[in-house]
Design a protein around this motif. Structure first.
Motif, PDB file in Angstrom:
ATOM      1  N   GLY A 223     -13.147 -26.701   4.221  1.00  0.00           N
ATOM      2  CA  GLY A 223     -13.901 -25.485   4.456  1.00  0.00           C
ATOM      3  C   GLY A 223     -15.350 -25.562   4.032  1.00  0.00           C
ATOM      4  N   TRP A 224     -16.006 -24.424   4.172  1.00  0.00           N
ATOM      5  CA  TRP A 224     -17.424 -24.253   3.907  1.00  0.00           C
ATOM      6  C   TRP A 224     -17.594 -23.655   2.524  1.00  0.00           C
ATOM      7  N   HIS A 225     -18.849 -23.586   2.015  1.00  0.00           N
ATOM      8  CA  HIS A 225     -19.020 -23.172   0.628  1.00  0.00           C
ATOM      9  C   HIS A 225     -18.731 -21.691   0.376  1.00  0.00           C
ATOM     10  N   ASP A 226     -18.685 -20.860   1.417  1.00  0.00           N
ATOM     11  CA  ASP A 226     -18.329 -19.449   1.202  1.00  0.00           C
ATOM     12  C   ASP A 226     -16.878 -19.167   1.600  1.00  0.00           C
ATOM     13  N   GLN A 227     -16.083 -20.212   1.740  1.00  0.00           N
ATOM     14  CA  GLN A 227     -14.683 -20.067   2.138  1.00  0.00           C
ATOM     15  C   GLN A 227     -13.761 -20.625   1.056  1.00  0.00           C
ATOM     16  N   VAL A 228     -13.894 -20.086  -0.154  1.00  0.00           N
ATOM     17  CA  VAL A 228     -13.071 -20.560  -1.261  1.00  0.00           C
ATOM     18  C   VAL A 228     -11.653 -20.003  -1.098  1.00  0.00           C
ATOM     19  N   PRO A 229     -10.643 -20.857  -0.965  1.00  0.00           N
ATOM     20  CA  PRO A 229      -9.271 -20.376  -0.755  1.00  0.00           C
ATOM     21  C   PRO A 229      -8.714 -19.697  -2.001  1.00  0.00           C
ATOM     22  N   GLU A 230      -7.700 -18.882  -1.804  1.00  0.00           N
ATOM     23  CA  GLU A 230      -7.112 -18.128  -2.909  1.00  0.00           C
ATOM     24  C   GLU A 230      -6.583 -19.047  -4.004  1.00  0.00           C
ATOM     25  N   PHE A 231      -5.986 -20.182  -3.615  1.00  0.00           N
ATOM     26  CA  PHE A 231      -5.430 -21.058  -4.639  1.00  0.00           C
ATOM     27  C   PHE A 231      -6.532 -21.634  -5.524  1.00  0.00           C
ATOM     28  N   ALA A 232      -7.736 -21.844  -4.963  1.00  0.00           N
ATOM     29  CA  ALA A 232      -8.846 -22.364  -5.765  1.00  0.00           C
ATOM     30  C   ALA A 232      -9.355 -21.296  -6.734  1.00  0.00           C
ATOM     31  N   ILE A 233      -9.320 -20.032  -6.308  1.00  0.00           N
ATOM     32  CA  ILE A 233      -9.692 -18.947  -7.208  1.00  0.00           C
ATOM     33  C   ILE A 233      -8.736 -18.892  -8.386  1.00  0.00           C
ATOM     34  N   ASP A 234      -7.449 -19.028  -8.100  1.00  0.00           N
ATOM     35  CA  ASP A 234      -6.469 -18.993  -9.183  1.00  0.00           C
ATOM     36  C   ASP A 234      -6.564 -20.238 -10.056  1.00  0.00           C
ATOM     37  N   ASP A 235      -6.859 -21.392  -9.466  1.00  0.00           N
ATOM     38  CA  ASP A 235      -7.049 -22.605 -10.259  1.00  0.00           C
ATOM     39  C   ASP A 235      -8.175 -22.403 -11.275  1.00  0.00           C
ATOM     40  N   SER A 236      -9.267 -21.772 -10.828  1.00  0.00           N
ATOM     41  CA  SER A 236     -10.386 -21.527 -11.734  1.00  0.00           C
ATOM     42  C   SER A 236     -10.004 -20.544 -12.830  1.00  0.00           C
ATOM     43  N   ALA A 237      -9.216 -19.527 -12.473  1.00  0.00           N
ATOM     44  CA  ALA A 237      -8.767 -18.567 -13.487  1.00  0.00           C
ATOM     45  C   ALA A 237      -7.925 -19.268 -14.544  1.00  0.00           C
ATOM     46  N   ARG A 238      -7.041 -20.151 -14.122  1.00  0.00           N
ATOM     47  CA  ARG A 238      -6.198 -20.870 -15.077  1.00  0.00           C
ATOM     48  C   ARG A 238      -7.019 -21.869 -15.894  1.00  0.00           C
ATOM     49  N   PHE A 239      -8.076 -22.407 -15.294  1.00  0.00           N
ATOM     50  CA  PHE A 239      -8.999 -23.270 -16.040  1.00  0.00           C
ATOM     51  C   PHE A 239      -9.634 -22.473 -17.191  1.00  0.00           C
ATOM     52  N   PHE A 240     -10.109 -21.261 -16.895  1.00  0.00           N
ATOM     53  CA  PHE A 240     -10.705 -20.441 -17.948  1.00  0.00           C
ATOM     54  C   PHE A 240      -9.662 -20.031 -18.987  1.00  0.00           C
ATOM     55  N   LEU A 241      -8.467 -19.698 -18.543  1.00  0.00           N
ATOM     56  CA  LEU A 241      -7.417 -19.327 -19.491  1.00  0.00           C
ATOM     57  C   LEU A 241      -7.110 -20.485 -20.435  1.00  0.00           C
ATOM     58  N   ARG A 242      -7.082 -21.684 -19.879  1.00  0.00           N
ATOM     59  CA  ARG A 242      -6.761 -22.862 -20.675  1.00  0.00           C
ATOM     60  C   ARG A 242      -7.810 -23.111 -21.762  1.00  0.00           C
ATOM     61  N   HIS A 243      -9.072 -22.843 -21.440  1.00  0.00           N
ATOM     62  CA  HIS A 243     -10.142 -23.182 -22.373  1.00  0.00           C
ATOM     63  C   HIS A 243     -10.688 -21.996 -23.153  1.00  0.00           C
ATOM     64  N   LEU A 244     -10.387 -20.779 -22.725  1.00  0.00           N
ATOM     65  CA  LEU A 244     -10.924 -19.599 -23.396  1.00  0.00           C
ATOM     66  C   LEU A 244      -9.853 -18.655 -23.916  1.00  0.00           C
ATOM     67  N   GLY A 245      -8.634 -18.796 -23.417  1.00  0.00           N
ATOM     68  CA  GLY A 245      -7.575 -17.862 -23.782  1.00  0.00           C
ATOM     69  C   GLY A 245      -6.969 -18.162 -25.146  1.00  0.00           C
ATOM     70  N   PRO A 246      -5.983 -17.361 -25.543  1.00  0.00           N
ATOM     71  CA  PRO A 246      -5.296 -17.580 -26.828  1.00  0.00           C
ATOM     72  C   PRO A 246      -4.711 -18.987 -26.891  1.00  0.00           C
ATOM     73  N   GLY A 247      -4.898 -19.641 -27.996  1.00  0.00           N
ATOM     74  CA  GLY A 247      -4.389 -20.998 -28.153  1.00  0.00           C
ATOM     75  C   GLY A 247      -5.076 -21.997 -27.256  1.00  0.00           C
ATOM     76  N   ALA A 248      -6.355 -21.714 -26.911  1.00  0.00           N
ATOM     77  CA  ALA A 248      -7.088 -22.586 -25.981  1.00  0.00           C
ATOM     78  C   ALA A 248      -7.074 -24.015 -26.459  1.00  0.00           C
ATOM     79  N   THR A 249      -6.940 -24.909 -25.483  1.00  0.00           N
ATOM     80  CA  THR A 249      -6.938 -26.341 -25.778  1.00  0.00           C
ATOM     81  C   THR A 249      -8.193 -26.992 -25.219  1.00  0.00           C
ATOM     82  N   SER A 250      -8.589 -28.100 -25.775  1.00  0.00           N
ATOM     83  CA  SER A 250      -9.777 -28.819 -25.303  1.00  0.00           C
ATOM     84  C   SER A 250      -9.417 -29.927 -24.341  1.00  0.00           C
ATOM     85  N   THR A 251      -8.206 -29.938 -23.842  1.00  0.00           N
ATOM     86  CA  THR A 251      -7.774 -31.004 -22.941  1.00  0.00           C
ATOM     87  C   THR A 251      -7.509 -30.454 -21.554  1.00  0.00           C
ATOM     88  N   ILE A 252      -8.158 -31.035 -20.553  1.00  0.00           N
ATOM     89  CA  ILE A 252      -7.911 -30.645 -19.163  1.00  0.00           C
ATOM     90  C   ILE A 252      -6.669 -31.384 -18.665  1.00  0.00           C
TER      91      ILE A 252
END
Length: 252
Positions: A223-252
């Motif tokens: 896709g194009w840069h303004d066509q971010v799929p829903e799964f990519a939006i959720d992937d980013s949310a889980r990325f933030f949860l992993r690094h900013l949420g309770p019990g955040a870890t420093s490992t991707i």
């Protein structure tokens, strides 16, 4: 910071605000608690703080993950008038685009100016947001943006130690951005729309390579840069949860 309107719907409250001449919006969970992650979101070029992509991410992040999300209009975007130099850059971009001429030099000059103005505005906005009792100074902070949002976000993340994780994607690369990337050491996620006709995929590879973070990942999707799929939006949310949420870890 002055709140100018408030709209509530199940699970989320949307409040628009002004801070000097900056216009912005804050989305918060209706039952949120102080200290939950705060995600700053930068919109794409020619768009605004409540554009479709920003709204999709904000509602998903707030209602499904309990984050607070804030966005502001970049200088000369949304509710903020352009200055005379902005008008010249925009006119030059439109002329070059219509004629099929290269736009890289114009985009570089324009984005550089926008980032120089927007970074201190974001920092002042973050100061004001952290002063709110529902957010507080202990809230871990992330940043996400595509195209212009990346051009500003790279400069902001390099300069702002309160940002602990960031997502970027879809931007024309120039030296100031690669230099900023070299200064970024927090976890980062790059989004790469493989079929973007306007921004060559090589730009994302250059930034990914330049970024000094030891914890970095790239998500490639069609896709194009303004066509971010829903799964990519959720992937980013889980990325933030992993690094900013309770019990955040420093490992991707």
């Amino acid at each position: 910071m002055q709140f100018t309107s408030e709209i509530s719907s199940p699970g989320i409250t949307e409040r628009t605000f002004t801070l000097d001449d900056v216009t912005g919006v804050l989305w918060s969970p209706t039952d949120g608690t102080a200290g939950a992650p705060l995600i700053l979101m930068g919109h794409s070029g020619s768009l605004h703080k409540k554009s479709r992509g920003i709204l999709a991410r904000a509602f998903h992040y707030v209602t499904d993950y309990g984050f607070s999300v804030a966005a502001i209009d970049a200088p000369g975007h949304g509710e903020r008038p352009r200055n005379a130099q902005d008008e010249q850059w925009v006119a030059a971009l439109e002329e070059a685009w219509n004629a099929g001429d290269p736009i890289d030099e114009i985009v570089t000059e324009y984005n550089t100016s926008l980032a120089e103005r927007a970074v201190p505005e974001w920092q002042a906005t973050l100061d004001a947001l952290q002063a709110l009792p529902e957010i507080g100074p202990a809230a871990p902070v992330g940043y996400g943006g595509i195209t212009l949002g990346t051009a500003i976000g790279l400069m902001l993340t390099a300069a702002e130690p309160r940002i602990k994780a960031a997502t970027f994607g879809g931007v024309l690369v120039y030296e100031a951005l690669t230099e900023a990337a070299r200064q970024i050491t927090v976890p980062v996620e790059f989004l790469l729309p493989w079929d973007d006709e306007d921004i060559d995929r090589h730009n994302a590879l250059v930034l990914f390579d330049a970024c000094a973070s030891q914890e970095k990942a790239m998500h490639v999707y069609p896709g194009w840069h303004d066509q971010v799929p829903e799964f990519a939006i959720d992937d980013s949310a889980r990325f933030f949860l992993r690094h900013l949420g309770p019990g955040a870890t420093s490992t991707i």
